[in-house]
Design an enzyme around this catalytic site. Structure first.
Site, PDB file in Angstrom:
ATOM      1  N   LYS A 168       0.815  -1.219   0.000  1.00  0.00           N
ATOM      2  CA  LYS A 168       0.000   0.000   0.000  1.00  0.00           C
ATOM      3  C   LYS A 168       0.849   1.270   0.000  1.00  0.00           C
ATOM      4  CE  LYS A 168      -4.419  -1.785   1.529  1.00  0.00           C
ATOM      5  NZ  LYS A 168      -5.487  -1.775   2.536  1.00  0.00           N
ATOM      6  N   ARG A 226      -3.699 -10.065   4.994  1.00  0.00           N
ATOM      7  CA  ARG A 226      -4.134 -10.115   3.590  1.00  0.00           C
ATOM      8  C   ARG A 226      -2.972  -9.610   2.745  1.00  0.00           C
ATOM      9  NH1 ARG A 226      -6.650  -6.717  -0.144  1.00  0.00           N
ATOM     10  NH2 ARG A 226      -8.203  -7.737  -1.478  1.00  0.00           N
TER      11      ARG A 226
END
Length: 259
Positions: free
Chosen positions: A203, A237
């Site tokens: 991210k 995740r």
């Protein structure tokens, strides 16, 4: 939880697995690498992403869910749409992963009518606008309160507590500092009593911290996964399953010597 984005526009791997055969092969590889759950997404929720219609999402997701379920895989489907939830459950999905925490009309009913697990995520705003100007007085307290409220709503709909997981939504309407505060306070989220899902893989926060582009954030992603598990996350995740599993094996051997 291994990420399988069957989209054209996901921030990290958009377009890589939008072909059924490539997507299925990648899911099989992630399972071989140690993924316990395959999280299939047919609509990007990256910042500024545009929505797709239900028919498109179904065409992307359902054949994969069906194929993986036939191979006895645990499949999660990352969707906000009640219709997609229902069809995914019928095709064999074991979990629904909803970035809107079942706030869409009929979403709660879709889960209540089934026996699948649900991951409730916190997001401030919508994908198109969530990173415009996120503001919190106390991000940990506000995220915790939201997730507690959504879990209570699930309980009122007769969704058993052991079917619920919660996700603080790293990067979903949060600045870099908000994300760091959430990570530091992750035990507060875990204190709700539900398994915590943490998704930081590749991210932009990791890019801001390291100066690395999306494709060069493996080390940062593994470090973030370990930090999350240390602070109470039950599920991470990730895109890079093999490397994360290896790191967790070493961490667990040190952390739990008698296991």
């Amino acid at each position: 939880m291994g990420i399988l984005n069957v989209t054209a526009d996901s921030f990290s791997d958009g377009g890589r697995f939008d072909d059924f055969d490539r997507a299925l092969a990648h899911a099989r590889q992630m399972r071989a690498d140690g993924a316990d759950i395959i999280d299939v997404g047919g609509e990007s929720t990256r910042p500024h992403a545009l929505p797709v219609d239900a028919a498109t999402e179904l065409a992307r997701v359902i054949p994969l869910v069906d194929a993986l379920a036939r191979e006895s895989a645990l499949v999660s489907v990352d969707t906000m749409k009640p219709l997609v939830m229902r069809e995914a459950i019928a095709a064999g999905a074991s979990m629904i992963n909803d970035v809107r925490a079942l706030q869409a009309e009929e979403a709660m009913d879709a889960i209540a009518a089934s026996d699948v697990a649900i991951c409730l995520m916190h997001m401030q705003g919508e994908p198109q606008t969530m990173q415009a100007s996120p503001v919190y007085a106390d991000v940990v307290a506000e995220v915790k309160a939201f997730l507690a409220q959504r879990a209570a709503t699930c309980a009122a709909a007769n969704i058993a507590a052991d079917r619920i997981a919660v996700d603080p939504g790293f990067g979903f309407g949060k600045t870099v500092e908000h994300n760091l505060q959430l990570m530091r306070g992750l035990r507060e989220i875990a204190s709700l009593g539900y398994p915590v899902v943490a998704g930081l893989s590749r991210k932009s926060t990791l890019g801001e911290l390291t100066g690395r582009p999306t494709g060069e954030r493996l080390a940062a992603s593994v470090a973030a996964a370990l930090a999350a598990v240390e602070r109470g996350a039950a599920i991470v995740r990730v895109h890079d399953v093999r490397e994360t599993v290896d790191a967790l094996k070493v961490w667990c051997a040190v952390r739990f010597p008698d296991a």
